[in-house]
Design a protein around this motif. Structure first.
Motif, PDB file in Angstrom:
ATOM      1  N   LEU A  14      66.904  70.959  -6.730  1.00 30.05           N
ATOM      2  CA  LEU A  14      65.487  71.198  -6.489  1.00 30.05           C
ATOM      3  C   LEU A  14      65.289  72.188  -5.355  1.00 30.05           C
ATOM      4  O   LEU A  14      64.433  73.072  -5.439  1.00 30.05           O
ATOM      5  CB  LEU A  14      64.787  69.867  -6.146  1.00 30.05           C
ATOM      6  CG  LEU A  14      64.588  68.926  -7.340  1.00 30.05           C
ATOM      7  CD1 LEU A  14      64.075  67.579  -6.857  1.00 30.05           C
ATOM      8  CD2 LEU A  14      63.634  69.520  -8.358  1.00 30.05           C
ATOM      9  N   VAL A  15      66.105  72.078  -4.303  1.00 29.14           N
ATOM     10  CA  VAL A  15      66.011  73.009  -3.175  1.00 29.14           C
ATOM     11  C   VAL A  15      66.345  74.422  -3.644  1.00 29.14           C
ATOM     12  O   VAL A  15      65.652  75.390  -3.308  1.00 29.14           O
ATOM     13  CB  VAL A  15      66.954  72.576  -2.030  1.00 29.14           C
ATOM     14  CG1 VAL A  15      67.087  73.673  -0.977  1.00 29.14           C
ATOM     15  CG2 VAL A  15      66.445  71.281  -1.391  1.00 29.14           C
ATOM     16  N   LEU A  16      67.404  74.548  -4.444  1.00 30.84           N
ATOM     17  CA  LEU A  16      67.816  75.849  -4.956  1.00 30.84           C
ATOM     18  C   LEU A  16      66.722  76.438  -5.852  1.00 30.84           C
ATOM     19  O   LEU A  16      66.399  77.629  -5.754  1.00 30.84           O
ATOM     20  CB  LEU A  16      69.121  75.693  -5.743  1.00 30.84           C
ATOM     21  CG  LEU A  16      69.804  76.994  -6.153  1.00 30.84           C
ATOM     22  CD1 LEU A  16      70.283  77.762  -4.931  1.00 30.84           C
ATOM     23  CD2 LEU A  16      70.985  76.682  -7.073  1.00 30.84           C
ATOM     24  N   LEU A  17      66.142  75.579  -6.698  1.00 30.19           N
ATOM     25  CA  LEU A  17      65.080  76.029  -7.597  1.00 30.19           C
ATOM     26  C   LEU A  17      63.869  76.512  -6.803  1.00 30.19           C
ATOM     27  O   LEU A  17      63.311  77.579  -7.097  1.00 30.19           O
ATOM     28  CB  LEU A  17      64.679  74.873  -8.517  1.00 30.19           C
ATOM     29  CG  LEU A  17      63.670  75.210  -9.615  1.00 30.19           C
ATOM     30  CD1 LEU A  17      64.276  76.176 -10.630  1.00 30.19           C
ATOM     31  CD2 LEU A  17      63.217  73.940 -10.309  1.00 30.19           C
ATOM     32  N   ALA A  18      63.489  75.761  -5.767  1.00 36.46           N
ATOM     33  CA  ALA A  18      62.349  76.139  -4.933  1.00 36.46           C
ATOM     34  C   ALA A  18      62.617  77.479  -4.241  1.00 36.46           C
ATOM     35  O   ALA A  18      61.740  78.330  -4.135  1.00 36.46           O
ATOM     36  CB  ALA A  18      62.070  75.053  -3.899  1.00 36.46           C
ATOM     37  N   PHE A  19      63.861  77.672  -3.771  1.00 36.99           N
ATOM     38  CA  PHE A  19      64.235  78.912  -3.100  1.00 36.99           C
ATOM     39  C   PHE A  19      64.138  80.096  -4.055  1.00 36.99           C
ATOM     40  O   PHE A  19      63.585  81.147  -3.701  1.00 36.99           O
ATOM     41  CB  PHE A  19      65.667  78.770  -2.564  1.00 36.99           C
ATOM     42  CG  PHE A  19      66.168  80.001  -1.853  1.00 36.99           C
ATOM     43  CD1 PHE A  19      65.669  80.325  -0.604  1.00 36.99           C
ATOM     44  CD2 PHE A  19      67.129  80.814  -2.439  1.00 36.99           C
ATOM     45  CE1 PHE A  19      66.125  81.459   0.058  1.00 36.99           C
ATOM     46  CE2 PHE A  19      67.581  81.947  -1.784  1.00 36.99           C
ATOM     47  CZ  PHE A  19      67.083  82.265  -0.539  1.00 36.99           C
ATOM     48  N   VAL A  20      64.653  79.916  -5.272  1.00 36.83           N
ATOM     49  CA  VAL A  20      64.614  80.987  -6.272  1.00 36.83           C
ATOM     50  C   VAL A  20      63.175  81.342  -6.623  1.00 36.83           C
ATOM     51  O   VAL A  20      62.816  82.519  -6.704  1.00 36.83           O
ATOM     52  CB  VAL A  20      65.391  80.562  -7.540  1.00 36.83           C
ATOM     53  CG1 VAL A  20      65.124  81.529  -8.700  1.00 36.83           C
ATOM     54  CG2 VAL A  20      66.887  80.493  -7.242  1.00 36.83           C
ATOM     55  N   ALA A  22      60.530  80.896  -4.737  1.00 38.45           N
ATOM     56  CA  ALA A  22      59.910  81.531  -3.573  1.00 38.45           C
ATOM     57  C   ALA A  22      60.300  83.012  -3.496  1.00 38.45           C
ATOM     58  O   ALA A  22      59.451  83.872  -3.271  1.00 38.45           O
ATOM     59  CB  ALA A  22      60.327  80.802  -2.295  1.00 38.45           C
ATOM     60  N   VAL A  23      61.578  83.301  -3.696  1.00 37.33           N
ATOM     61  CA  VAL A  23      62.047  84.696  -3.652  1.00 37.33           C
ATOM     62  C   VAL A  23      61.408  85.503  -4.781  1.00 37.33           C
ATOM     63  O   VAL A  23      60.969  86.633  -4.577  1.00 37.33           O
ATOM     64  CB  VAL A  23      63.595  84.740  -3.763  1.00 37.33           C
ATOM     65  CG1 VAL A  23      64.081  86.172  -3.988  1.00 37.33           C
ATOM     66  CG2 VAL A  23      64.222  84.154  -2.507  1.00 37.33           C
ATOM     67  N   ALA A  25      58.531  84.893  -6.345  1.00 35.12           N
ATOM     68  CA  ALA A  25      57.104  85.081  -6.067  1.00 35.12           C
ATOM     69  C   ALA A  25      56.906  86.161  -5.004  1.00 35.12           C
ATOM     70  O   ALA A  25      56.030  87.017  -5.130  1.00 35.12           O
ATOM     71  CB  ALA A  25      56.486  83.762  -5.609  1.00 35.12           C
ATOM     72  N   TRP A  26      57.752  86.133  -3.963  1.00 31.82           N
ATOM     73  CA  TRP A  26      57.649  87.115  -2.883  1.00 31.82           C
ATOM     74  C   TRP A  26      57.902  88.527  -3.424  1.00 31.82           C
ATOM     75  O   TRP A  26      57.205  89.481  -3.075  1.00 31.82           O
ATOM     76  CB  TRP A  26      58.667  86.760  -1.796  1.00 31.82           C
ATOM     77  CG  TRP A  26      58.552  87.604  -0.556  1.00 31.82           C
ATOM     78  CD1 TRP A  26      57.588  87.508   0.391  1.00 31.82           C
ATOM     79  CD2 TRP A  26      59.422  88.661  -0.145  1.00 31.82           C
ATOM     80  NE1 TRP A  26      57.817  88.447   1.382  1.00 31.82           N
ATOM     81  CE2 TRP A  26      58.925  89.167   1.072  1.00 31.82           C
ATOM     82  CE3 TRP A  26      60.583  89.234  -0.700  1.00 31.82           C
ATOM     83  CZ2 TRP A  26      59.557  90.213   1.733  1.00 31.82           C
ATOM     84  CZ3 TRP A  26      61.195  90.277  -0.034  1.00 31.82           C
ATOM     85  CH2 TRP A  26      60.693  90.754   1.173  1.00 31.82           C
ATOM     86  N   THR A  27      58.903  88.646  -4.302  1.00 31.28           N
ATOM     87  CA  THR A  27      59.231  89.947  -4.893  1.00 31.28           C
ATOM     88  C   THR A  27      58.081  90.457  -5.753  1.00 31.28           C
ATOM     89  O   THR A  27      57.714  91.627  -5.674  1.00 31.28           O
ATOM     90  CB  THR A  27      60.508  89.829  -5.752  1.00 31.28           C
ATOM     91  OG1 THR A  27      61.551  89.305  -4.958  1.00 31.28           O
ATOM     92  CG2 THR A  27      60.930  91.183  -6.295  1.00 31.28           C
ATOM     93  N   VAL A  28      57.501  89.566  -6.554  1.00 34.38           N
ATOM     94  CA  VAL A  28      56.385  89.960  -7.431  1.00 34.38           C
ATOM     95  C   VAL A  28      55.192  90.384  -6.584  1.00 34.38           C
ATOM     96  O   VAL A  28      54.572  91.414  -6.852  1.00 34.38           O
ATOM     97  CB  VAL A  28      56.008  88.795  -8.366  1.00 34.38           C
ATOM     98  CG1 VAL A  28      54.676  89.084  -9.067  1.00 34.38           C
ATOM     99  CG2 VAL A  28      57.114  88.564  -9.395  1.00 34.38           C
ATOM    100  N   LEU A  29      54.869  89.608  -5.542  1.00 34.16           N
ATOM    101  CA  LEU A  29      53.722  89.939  -4.693  1.00 34.16           C
ATOM    102  C   LEU A  29      53.954  91.262  -3.977  1.00 34.16           C
ATOM    103  O   LEU A  29      53.065  92.104  -3.906  1.00 34.16           O
ATOM    104  CB  LEU A  29      53.493  88.821  -3.667  1.00 34.16           C
ATOM    105  CG  LEU A  29      52.893  87.546  -4.255  1.00 34.16           C
ATOM    106  CD1 LEU A  29      52.911  86.445  -3.211  1.00 34.16           C
ATOM    107  CD2 LEU A  29      51.479  87.796  -4.749  1.00 34.16           C
ATOM    108  N   ARG A  30      55.171  91.457  -3.447  1.00 36.69           N
ATOM    109  CA  ARG A  30      55.485  92.720  -2.755  1.00 36.69           C
ATOM    110  C   ARG A  30      55.432  93.887  -3.725  1.00 36.69           C
ATOM    111  O   ARG A  30      54.912  94.947  -3.419  1.00 36.69           O
ATOM    112  CB  ARG A  30      56.880  92.632  -2.120  1.00 36.69           C
ATOM    113  CG  ARG A  30      56.825  92.700  -0.603  1.00 36.69           C
ATOM    114  CD  ARG A  30      58.197  92.918  -0.023  1.00 36.69           C
ATOM    115  NE  ARG A  30      58.732  94.196  -0.447  1.00 36.69           N
ATOM    116  CZ  ARG A  30      59.948  94.635  -0.128  1.00 36.69           C
ATOM    117  NH1 ARG A  30      60.745  93.894   0.585  1.00 36.69           N
ATOM    118  NH2 ARG A  30      60.363  95.813  -0.524  1.00 36.69           N
TER     119      ARG A  30
END
Length: 41
Positions: A14-20, A22-23, A25-30
């Motif tokens: 779950l932690v790994l999934l949340a990290f992926v 987040a990254v 979403a950040w890439t898409v927003l950027r």
């Protein structure tokens, strides 16, 4: 696998999934903000 190991693996997954997510979403927003900036300029 003991229930303890299974629970630890589930938490790690779950932690790994949340990290992926987040990254991603950040890439898409950027990327969208960069596209908007280049479109304006």
């Amino acid at each position: 696998m003991t229930p303890e190991q299974r629970r630890r693996n589930k938490i790690a997954g779950l932690v790994l999934l949340a990290f992926v997510i987040a990254v991603f979403a950040w890439t898409v927003l950027r990327g969208s903000s960069m596209l908007a900036g280049s479109a304006i300029n």
